[in-house]
Design a protein around this motif. Structure first.
Motif, mmCIF file in Angstrom:
data_model
loop_
_atom_site.group_PDB
_atom_site.id
_atom_site.type_symbol
_atom_site.label_atom_id
_atom_site.label_comp_id
_atom_site.label_asym_id
_atom_site.label_seq_id
_atom_site.Cartn_x
_atom_site.Cartn_y
_atom_site.Cartn_z
ATOM 1 N N ARG A 109 27.842 45.728 31.110
ATOM 2 C CA ARG A 109 28.578 44.486 30.873
ATOM 3 C C ARG A 109 30.069 44.736 31.053
ATOM 4 O O ARG A 109 30.614 45.712 30.550
ATOM 5 C CB ARG A 109 28.304 43.964 29.465
ATOM 6 N N LEU A 110 30.728 43.825 31.778
ATOM 7 C CA LEU A 110 32.145 43.961 32.106
ATOM 8 C C LEU A 110 32.989 43.036 31.233
ATOM 9 O O LEU A 110 32.521 41.979 30.799
ATOM 10 C CB LEU A 110 32.394 43.627 33.584
ATOM 11 N N SER A 111 34.219 43.430 30.997
ATOM 12 C CA SER A 111 35.156 42.597 30.250
ATOM 13 C C SER A 111 35.643 41.451 31.149
ATOM 14 O O SER A 111 35.498 41.514 32.373
ATOM 15 C CB SER A 111 36.352 43.431 29.793
ATOM 16 N N PRO A 112 36.231 40.389 30.567
ATOM 17 C CA PRO A 112 36.733 39.279 31.400
ATOM 18 C C PRO A 112 37.708 39.728 32.479
ATOM 19 O O PRO A 112 37.640 39.258 33.622
ATOM 20 C CB PRO A 112 37.408 38.356 30.371
ATOM 21 N N SER A 113 38.630 40.652 32.166
ATOM 22 C CA SER A 113 39.587 41.097 33.178
ATOM 23 C C SER A 113 38.882 41.873 34.295
ATOM 24 O O SER A 113 39.246 41.768 35.472
ATOM 25 C CB SER A 113 40.668 41.972 32.526
ATOM 26 N N GLN A 114 37.858 42.659 33.949
ATOM 27 C CA GLN A 114 37.107 43.384 34.970
ATOM 28 C C GLN A 114 36.320 42.414 35.859
ATOM 29 O O GLN A 114 36.212 42.623 37.068
ATOM 30 C CB GLN A 114 36.147 44.378 34.306
ATOM 31 N N VAL A 115 35.764 41.366 35.251
ATOM 32 C CA VAL A 115 35.025 40.362 36.028
ATOM 33 C C VAL A 115 35.920 39.734 37.081
ATOM 34 O O VAL A 115 35.562 39.635 38.263
ATOM 35 C CB VAL A 115 34.450 39.280 35.089
ATOM 36 N N LEU A 116 37.117 39.278 36.658
ATOM 37 C CA LEU A 116 38.021 38.611 37.593
ATOM 38 C C LEU A 116 38.497 39.573 38.686
ATOM 39 O O LEU A 116 38.542 39.224 39.872
ATOM 40 C CB LEU A 116 39.219 38.046 36.834
ATOM 41 N N GLY A 117 38.861 40.803 38.293
ATOM 42 C CA GLY A 117 39.341 41.776 39.274
ATOM 43 C C GLY A 117 38.273 42.143 40.294
ATOM 44 O O GLY A 117 38.530 42.158 41.505
ATOM 45 N N LEU A 118 37.049 42.424 39.818
ATOM 46 C CA LEU A 118 35.981 42.820 40.742
ATOM 47 C C LEU A 118 35.592 41.666 41.656
ATOM 48 O O LEU A 118 35.320 41.864 42.844
ATOM 49 C CB LEU A 118 34.763 43.300 39.949
ATOM 50 N N ALA A 119 35.563 40.441 41.142
ATOM 51 C CA ALA A 119 35.199 39.287 41.965
ATOM 52 C C ALA A 119 36.171 39.122 43.130
ATOM 53 O O ALA A 119 35.759 38.872 44.272
ATOM 54 C CB ALA A 119 35.162 38.024 41.113
ATOM 55 N N LEU A 120 37.467 39.248 42.854
ATOM 56 C CA LEU A 120 38.460 39.108 43.931
ATOM 57 C C LEU A 120 38.364 40.252 44.939
ATOM 58 O O LEU A 120 38.493 40.048 46.155
ATOM 59 C CB LEU A 120 39.864 39.047 43.321
ATOM 60 N N VAL A 121 38.116 41.458 44.445
ATOM 61 C CA VAL A 121 37.992 42.613 45.351
ATOM 62 C C VAL A 121 36.795 42.442 46.279
ATOM 63 O O VAL A 121 36.892 42.654 47.498
ATOM 64 C CB VAL A 121 37.861 43.910 44.533
ATOM 65 N N LEU A 122 35.645 42.045 45.724
ATOM 66 C CA LEU A 122 34.446 41.876 46.557
ATOM 67 C C LEU A 122 34.645 40.760 47.575
ATOM 68 O O LEU A 122 34.166 40.855 48.715
ATOM 69 C CB LEU A 122 33.244 41.575 45.666
ATOM 70 N N HIS A 123 35.339 39.701 47.168
ATOM 71 C CA HIS A 123 35.624 38.621 48.108
ATOM 72 C C HIS A 123 36.442 39.147 49.296
ATOM 73 O O HIS A 123 36.146 38.824 50.462
ATOM 74 C CB HIS A 123 36.381 37.500 47.398
ATOM 75 N N GLU A 124 37.451 39.957 49.031
ATOM 76 C CA GLU A 124 38.294 40.482 50.108
ATOM 77 C C GLU A 124 37.508 41.442 50.999
ATOM 78 O O GLU A 124 37.647 41.424 52.231
ATOM 79 C CB GLU A 124 39.518 41.187 49.517
#
Length: 516
Positions: free
Chosen positions: A412-427
């Motif tokens: 389980r990821l923290s909210p900041s990790q969720v947002l960071g990983l989502a943007l990285v995968l999108h790029e």
């Protein structure tokens, strides 16, 4: 004694009424805050749906809609219960009118989207009525808070004054009369017994803990509320010292208050104190003490205890809620500003390209926010983050992007990790579509995760079958910027490596999830 009974009969109900006034004033402010949060959540879900067009984003909107209806009904009831000349009544009615208009604006935008599509809906949103309504709601809630704070403070001051000059005197008179009656110092035993019984009934049902100690701090009498606050079982421990009968979490503060009152007869001594136990179970008290003056010296001291747990909890919850809202809004604004700046730099002055880049990144951010909203911003599972972030590239059965991972419990990821990983995968996926393995039919991308030592997670992005890479990129784009800083703000910063092999990019992330 009759005078004491009259004071109690008139004073205690008034104190209860004043306490109720203060509580109702705070309830109004809390109700207004609840309505604002529900409207904000509804707007977030609605905007997420408009940006992405994905049905799951409507679920937070619909859930928030139910909360809006409940909050508006509660505020309407509060408004009707207040007198016509109450300053809160017109403000509450105005809040209900603007909130109803905001609900209609949100529903209207959804209807426009269903009937005419995104562009027509954008024109409706750009008119700014929704923004103006939210600004007016914020202004009205600020006015409600100010009026409620003043009303609550006035009620508290009046109740304290009544307690100070009425409740304490009454308690002293009642306690002395009752103690004297027990010692047989009154004449007319039959009449005194009836009066004492009525006096005891009033003291026992008072909404305050009342106790009297003699000049040597030995207990004389105490009512049921005081015994309950102290955790007594069985009969009242009359004759024992104050430190013997009080629990450890109350004894130091009440002992100090009692001695200060005895040293300064006539002076009101008061303090707040917290009970024992875990924070979520702890009770809080407001204590008051005043010495009863006899012939030139203090003969006894009266202690009062009022349970203020609910008030403190409500105030703490309100402060926490406002702080959390401010924190989230600031984070969202900062993130969107960063996306806009980087998208403009990448577009090199091309407006159409900027809109495409910024819109795609904003939709990726919206999907991640939607995932967190569904979970109450308590984080999200890694597999859910991968699914939501890569949904545009993994929808078909013949998808060239395959996601896999270990069996067993999903980290389980923290909210900041969720947002960071989502943007990285999108790029990563966007770059692979433009320049890498997803830009040609025979190209493939695999993304898998596995656990490593000490609870860390390894996430591997591997591209194969795309255009051959003869040398690494000459400069870093926004995707490289994000990848290089992924999870850099974690308590234990993550590690990122990128290898531009002839077959394609291989990016490896190592980070510590929230649960570890």
């Amino acid at each position: 004694m009759l005078a004491a009974l009259a004071l109690v009969a008139l004073g205690v109900p008034r104190i209860v009424d004043l306490a109720g006034q203060g509580s109702r004033a705070r309830d109004v402010a809390y109700g207004a805050d609840t309505l604002f949060v529900a409207l904000l959540n509804a707007e977030t879900g609605q905007r997420g749906y408009l940006l992405t067009g994905q049905e799951p984003y409507l679920r937070p909107y619909r859930e928030a809609e139910a909360g809006i209806a409940e909050a508006m009904a509660a505020i309407a009831a509060m408004a009707e219960m207040r007198p016509e000349d109450d300053p809160l009544r017109p403000v509450l009615r105005s809040l209900l009118e603007v909130a109803a208009a905001k609900r209609a604006e949100l529903a209207s935008a959804l209807r426009r989207y269903a009937e005419a599509g995104l562009e027509a809906t954008r024109e409706l949103v750009r008119e700014g009525s929704g923004l103006r309504q939210m600004d007016e709601i914020r202004r009205l809630i600020g006015e409600i808070r100010a009026i409620s704070d003043v009303a609550s403070a006035r009620a508290a001051d009046a109740a304290e004054q009544r307690l100070t000059w009425g409740g304490l005197v009454v308690a002293c008179l009642l306690a002395l009369a009752f103690a004297a009656g027990l010692r047989g110092q009154r004449i007319g035993r039959a009449r005194e017994t009836a009066v004492a019984a009525r006096t005891r009934a009033i003291v026992e049902t008072a909404p305050l803990g009342i106790a009297m100690f003699d000049a040597t701090l030995h207990l004389m009498i105490a009512n049921h509320a005081f015994a309950e606050a102290c955790g007594w079982s069985g009969s009242t421990p009359a004759g024992r010292t104050l430190t013997e009968v009080l629990p450890d979490h109350l004894a130091p503060a009440l002992s100090a208050m009692a001695r200060q009152a005895l040293d300064h007869p006539g002076e009101l001594v008061q303090a707040d104190m917290d009970g024992a136990g875990p924070a979520h179970e702890r009770r809080s008290w407001h204590g008051l003490a005043r010495a009863v003056v006899g012939t030139g010296r203090a003969r006894a001291v009266v202690l009062l205890l009022q349970d203020i747990t609910a008030r403190r909890d409500a105030e703490a919850e309100r402060v926490l809620l406002i702080h959390e809202l401010n924190h989230r809004v600031k984070n969202v604004i900062a993130t969107v500003q960063g996306l806009a700046t980087q998208s403009w730099d990448s577009a090199d002055g091309d407006g159409e390209l900027f809109l495409d880049l910024f819109g795609a990144r904003l939709r990726s951010l919206a999907r991640a926010h939607g995932l967190l909203t569904e979970a109450g911003w308590a984080g999200a599972a890694l597999t859910d983050v991968l699914r939501v972030a890569l949904a545009p590239w993994t929808g078909g059965t013949e998808s060239a992007l395959v996601v896999s991972g270990e069996d067993g419990k999903v980290p389980r990821l923290s909210p900041s990790q969720v947002l960071g990983l989502a943007l990285v995968l999108h790029e990563l996926a966007t770059n692979a579509t433009k320049y890498g393995a997803l830009s040609v039919p025979e190209g493939r991308v695999t993304l898998d995760w596995a656990r490593e030592a000490e609870g860390r997670i390894r996430l591997t992005w591997r591209e194969q079958g795309g255009p051959a890479i003869t040398e690494p990129p000459a400069h870093e784009g926004f995707g490289s910027f994000l990848i290089g800083r992924a999870f850099g703000s974690d308590t234990e910063p993550g590690e990122v490596s990128r290898d531009f092999t002839p077959e394609g990019l291989v990016a490896v992330f190592r980070f510590t999830p929230e649960e570890a």
